[in-house]
Design an enzyme around this catalytic site. Sequence first.
Site, PDB file in Angstrom:
ATOM      1  N   LYS A  85       5.654 -30.761 -21.547  1.00  0.00           N
ATOM      2  CA  LYS A  85       5.422 -30.410 -20.143  1.00  0.00           C
ATOM      3  C   LYS A  85       6.458 -31.099 -19.262  1.00  0.00           C
ATOM      4  O   LYS A  85       6.908 -32.203 -19.545  1.00  0.00           O
ATOM      5  CB  LYS A  85       4.011 -30.814 -19.711  1.00  0.00           C
ATOM      6  CG  LYS A  85       2.913 -30.127 -20.529  1.00  0.00           C
ATOM      7  CD  LYS A  85       2.868 -28.626 -20.250  1.00  0.00           C
ATOM      8  CE  LYS A  85       1.848 -27.930 -21.131  1.00  0.00           C
ATOM      9  NZ  LYS A  85       2.312 -27.718 -22.508  1.00  0.00           N
ATOM     10  N   ASP A  86       6.792 -30.449 -18.160  1.00  0.00           N
ATOM     11  CA  ASP A  86       7.828 -30.910 -17.251  1.00  0.00           C
ATOM     12  C   ASP A  86       7.505 -32.285 -16.668  1.00  0.00           C
ATOM     13  O   ASP A  86       6.368 -32.557 -16.278  1.00  0.00           O
ATOM     14  CB  ASP A  86       8.000 -29.881 -16.123  1.00  0.00           C
ATOM     15  CG  ASP A  86       9.334 -30.008 -15.437  1.00  0.00           C
ATOM     16  OD1 ASP A  86       9.564 -31.034 -14.787  1.00  0.00           O
ATOM     17  OD2 ASP A  86      10.152 -29.081 -15.545  1.00  0.00           O
ATOM     18  N   LYS A  87       8.528 -33.132 -16.570  1.00  0.00           N
ATOM     19  CA  LYS A  87       8.345 -34.474 -15.999  1.00  0.00           C
ATOM     20  C   LYS A  87       8.063 -34.414 -14.508  1.00  0.00           C
ATOM     21  O   LYS A  87       7.224 -35.165 -14.000  1.00  0.00           O
ATOM     22  CB  LYS A  87       9.598 -35.320 -16.265  1.00  0.00           C
ATOM     23  CG  LYS A  87       9.521 -36.724 -15.676  1.00  0.00           C
ATOM     24  CD  LYS A  87      10.720 -37.558 -16.084  1.00  0.00           C
ATOM     25  CE  LYS A  87      10.607 -38.973 -15.529  1.00  0.00           C
ATOM     26  NZ  LYS A  87      11.694 -39.855 -16.023  1.00  0.00           N
TER      27      LYS A  87
END
Length: 385
Positions: A85-87
């Site tokens: 998942k995106d930071k």
Amino acid sequence: MSPHLPQFTNISRIYPFTHTPIECYFNTSPRDFVIKEIPLYEPSGSGEHLLLYVRKKGLSTFELLNILSSSLGCRVRDIGYAGLKDKAATSYQYLSIHRSLQNRLESALPHLHSQHIKILTITPHNHKLKIGHLKGNSFFMRLKKVSSNNATKLHSTLELLAHSGFPNYFGNQRFGKEGDNFQSGKAISEHKLTLKNKKISNFLISSYQSHLFNAWLSSRIQLAQILRSFKPNEVLRALQSPNFPTLHTFAKSCTPQLIKTLQSQKQPFVILQGDIMCHYPFGKNFVCDDTLIESTRFLQKDIAPTGALCGTKFTHSKCLAYDIEEQFLDSQIKANGTRRYAWVWAENIEGRYIPQEAHFELHFHLPKGSYATIFLESLLSTHNC
């Protein structure tokens, strides 16, 4: 497979849509970008493992795993997860740990909370979570500085994308801050670089695979644009242009009848004989023999074309499709290969304009492995998301 690949170093993602760019501002922040994992199955309620539903803010999944393993005194590889998942987002995702770690987990909750990690639910489960064990992801994006005129454009373009779908490029996140992770992956594949950390090495190789996939997909969309933009008697000259070197081999097989047949296809990605198609949204791969039949099924969202993530143990395309794909295959990649949808559709799309704040709020679902930022690039007709 091409032993001497062209230098695909500066790949621009090309989109087939013709609408003008829509101006707005999007900030990839935890407040304006929210990702929620859609599980493939519900927790079993019993077993030797615990399924954790976790909220993280401003952390990558790898950072989350490192913090959790340190807090629990276990190895990172002992923690199961379904996807990255995106930071720069608020992310809700599932993790799994062995049930023997439950007491340590409960003791670590205050520390995890201080690291912007909150464990929302803990449920017994009968096996470790594995990569790919998710149905997809739901997304929320808040666009800012949206005029009423651009809000109208957004609504109409969302309708277009819901019908037509969009190219399934890998997003910038796949390639690191400088966008050059793939170069390290290429060097590893060529035995010019060796890393002790196997996990990082594999990730860099996958970045190189993703880079080649994006380059191939851009080339196929260039082909579709040429077929849309030129008259039948002008297409061959365009395909032979120095601007499109990856289409030159394909051009040698083109006949006037083939060009007319391809131009009759109505979808934005043109299907070729020999393309590897896959039932959508999941199913088996098969080779396209009849482009008329399969392009109609593609329009109906029954099937979608796939591109290669080249490596070992994967099926390459045939015939005309292989004339293009071959140039984006590197036989030096020893990681497992596979096929990836080249085209996907967003589902459950909702757009809401808030005029007093000049905000436009987006909700949508994507299949696993697809990038919200690529959907946004398709929507806004930009390449900077």
